[in-house]
Design a protein around this motif. Structure first.
Motif, mmCIF file in Angstrom:
data_model
loop_
_atom_site.group_PDB
_atom_site.id
_atom_site.type_symbol
_atom_site.label_atom_id
_atom_site.label_comp_id
_atom_site.label_asym_id
_atom_site.label_seq_id
_atom_site.Cartn_x
_atom_site.Cartn_y
_atom_site.Cartn_z
ATOM 1 N N ASP A 177 -36.453 -2.056 -20.043
ATOM 2 C CA ASP A 177 -35.623 -3.237 -20.273
ATOM 3 C C ASP A 177 -34.260 -3.126 -19.586
ATOM 4 O OD1 ASP A 177 -37.593 -4.441 -21.737
ATOM 5 O OD2 ASP A 177 -36.839 -3.686 -23.662
ATOM 6 N N ASP A 178 -33.538 -2.035 -19.862
ATOM 7 C CA ASP A 178 -32.190 -1.874 -19.306
ATOM 8 C C ASP A 178 -32.069 -0.688 -18.363
ATOM 9 O OD1 ASP A 178 -31.248 -4.052 -20.718
ATOM 10 O OD2 ASP A 178 -30.727 -2.853 -22.478
ATOM 11 N N THR A 179 -33.115 0.119 -18.239
ATOM 12 C CA THR A 179 -33.036 1.326 -17.421
ATOM 13 C C THR A 179 -34.179 1.362 -16.408
ATOM 14 O OG1 THR A 179 -34.332 2.600 -19.020
ATOM 15 C CG2 THR A 179 -31.919 2.673 -19.240
ATOM 16 N N VAL A 180 -34.011 2.245 -15.437
ATOM 17 C CA VAL A 180 -35.004 2.448 -14.392
ATOM 18 C C VAL A 180 -35.132 3.946 -14.172
ATOM 19 C CG1 VAL A 180 -35.564 1.999 -11.975
ATOM 20 C CG2 VAL A 180 -34.325 0.306 -13.269
ATOM 21 N N LEU A 181 -36.362 4.451 -14.093
ATOM 22 C CA LEU A 181 -36.592 5.855 -13.767
ATOM 23 C C LEU A 181 -36.795 5.943 -12.259
ATOM 24 C CD1 LEU A 181 -37.071 8.763 -14.810
ATOM 25 C CD2 LEU A 181 -39.515 8.218 -14.794
ATOM 26 N N LEU A 182 -35.932 6.696 -11.599
ATOM 27 C CA LEU A 182 -35.976 6.823 -10.137
ATOM 28 C C LEU A 182 -36.387 8.227 -9.744
ATOM 29 C CD1 LEU A 182 -32.647 5.034 -9.137
ATOM 30 C CD2 LEU A 182 -34.945 4.065 -9.231
ATOM 31 N N ARG A 211 -31.674 1.257 -3.285
ATOM 32 C CA ARG A 211 -30.400 1.909 -3.006
ATOM 33 C C ARG A 211 -29.502 1.622 -4.196
ATOM 34 N NH1 ARG A 211 -28.607 -0.723 1.463
ATOM 35 N NH2 ARG A 211 -27.538 -2.197 0.147
ATOM 36 N N THR A 212 -28.910 2.672 -4.767
ATOM 37 C CA THR A 212 -28.021 2.479 -5.904
ATOM 38 C C THR A 212 -26.654 2.014 -5.408
ATOM 39 O OG1 THR A 212 -27.189 4.743 -5.896
ATOM 40 C CG2 THR A 212 -29.188 4.322 -7.173
ATOM 41 N N ILE A 213 -25.809 1.596 -6.352
ATOM 42 C CA ILE A 213 -24.475 1.148 -5.955
ATOM 43 C C ILE A 213 -23.643 2.312 -5.439
ATOM 44 C CG2 ILE A 213 -24.426 -0.890 -7.422
ATOM 45 C CD1 ILE A 213 -22.831 0.724 -9.471
ATOM 46 N N GLY A 214 -24.076 3.539 -5.724
ATOM 47 C CA GLY A 214 -23.394 4.723 -5.204
ATOM 48 C C GLY A 214 -23.888 5.135 -3.832
ATOM 49 N N GLY A 215 -24.936 4.459 -3.322
ATOM 50 C CA GLY A 215 -25.428 4.758 -1.977
ATOM 51 C C GLY A 215 -26.593 5.727 -1.946
ATOM 52 N N ASN A 256 -28.315 -2.133 -13.798
ATOM 53 C CA ASN A 256 -27.139 -2.661 -13.096
ATOM 54 C C ASN A 256 -26.662 -1.723 -11.984
ATOM 55 O OD1 ASN A 256 -27.145 -4.894 -14.698
ATOM 56 N ND2 ASN A 256 -25.655 -4.082 -16.148
ATOM 57 N N ALA A 257 -27.122 -0.467 -11.977
ATOM 58 C CA ALA A 257 -26.710 0.487 -10.954
ATOM 59 C C ALA A 257 -27.521 0.335 -9.676
ATOM 60 C CB ALA A 257 -26.840 1.912 -11.481
ATOM 61 N N ILE A 258 -28.528 -0.519 -9.674
ATOM 62 C CA ILE A 258 -29.337 -0.742 -8.479
ATOM 63 C C ILE A 258 -28.621 -1.768 -7.609
ATOM 64 C CG2 ILE A 258 -31.574 -1.463 -7.573
ATOM 65 C CD1 ILE A 258 -31.577 1.134 -9.267
ATOM 66 N N GLY A 259 -28.236 -1.342 -6.411
ATOM 67 C CA GLY A 259 -27.492 -2.215 -5.510
ATOM 68 C C GLY A 259 -28.387 -3.083 -4.656
#
Length: 161
Positions: free
Chosen positions: A58-63, A44-48, A76-79
Motif C-alpha cells: 500500500d505505502d511501501t515498495v520492496l526494491l 529510480r529513487t528520488i535519491g538517484g 513516495n521515494a520512487i522518482g
C-alpha cells in the motif's frame, strides 16, 4: 470600487489558480505512475538509486538494489518508473545503438606498432655497467677532494667557519 483597481488582484488570483492546477496535475501523474508499478519494473529513487521492484504494498515498495540485496522504500521515494530498455541501458550498459560489427579496441597501444614483441626486446631499461662505474668514481673523487680540504662533515657539525 473601480474595475481598474480590482484588475491586478483578479490577475494575481488567476495566475495562482493556474499554477496550483498544473502542480496538482503533476502530483496526480506521479501518484498514478507509482500506483502502476509492477514487480520486475526498473525504477529510480528520488535519491538517484536504480533498482528493480520486487513487491508493491500500500505505502511501501520492496526494491532489489543488487542481486540478493533488498530494501524497503516508501512509494513516495520512487522518482521515476523506467521502461526496460532505458533501465538496461543505464544499469547494465546495454545500448543497442553502440553495438558495432564486432570491432574490438585493445586496452593498450601494442596493436599500433608492427611487431610488439620485437619492440619490447629492443628496449633495454637497465643501467649500463660502464656508466655505473663512472658514477661511483665521480662520487669517490668528490669525497677525496673534500677530505683533502678538510671540509668533510660529520653529524652535528655546523656550517659556520
Amino acid at each position: 470600487m473601480d474595475l481598474i483597481t480590482l484588475l491586478p488582484f483578479i490577475v494575481l488570483i488567476g495566475a495562482m489558480f493556474l499554477m496550483t492546477r498544473s502542480a496538482k496535475k503533476k502530483q496526480a501523474a506521479a501518484a498514478q505512475m507509482r500506483n502502476d508499478m509492477q514487480p520486475g519494473t526498473g525504477v529510480r529513487t528520488i535519491g538517484g538509486m536504480y533498482a528493480t521492484v520486487k513487491e508493491v504494498h500500500d505505502d511501501t515498495v520492496l526494491l532489489e538494489v543488487a542481486p540478493g540485496v533488498h530494501a524497503v522504500y516508501a512509494k513516495n521515494a520512487i522518482g521515476a518508473v523506467l521502461d526496460d530498455a532505458e533501465y538496461n541501458r543505464i544499469v547494465h550498459g546495454d545500448d543497442p545503438e553502440l553495438d558495432t560489427d564486432g570491432t574490438v579496441v585493445p586496452d593498450d597501444a601494442s596493436s599500433l606498432t608492427g611487431d610488439a614483441d620485437a619492440e619490447v626486446a629492443k628496449i633495454d631499461l637497465g643501467k649500463d655497467g660502464a656508466a655505473d662505474d663512472a658514477e661511483t668514481e665521480d662520487v669517490k673523487e668528490t669525497e677525496d677532494v673534500k677530505d683533502a680540504k678538510g671540509e668533510s662533515k660529520t653529524d652535528g657539525d655546523a656550517d659556520s667557519k
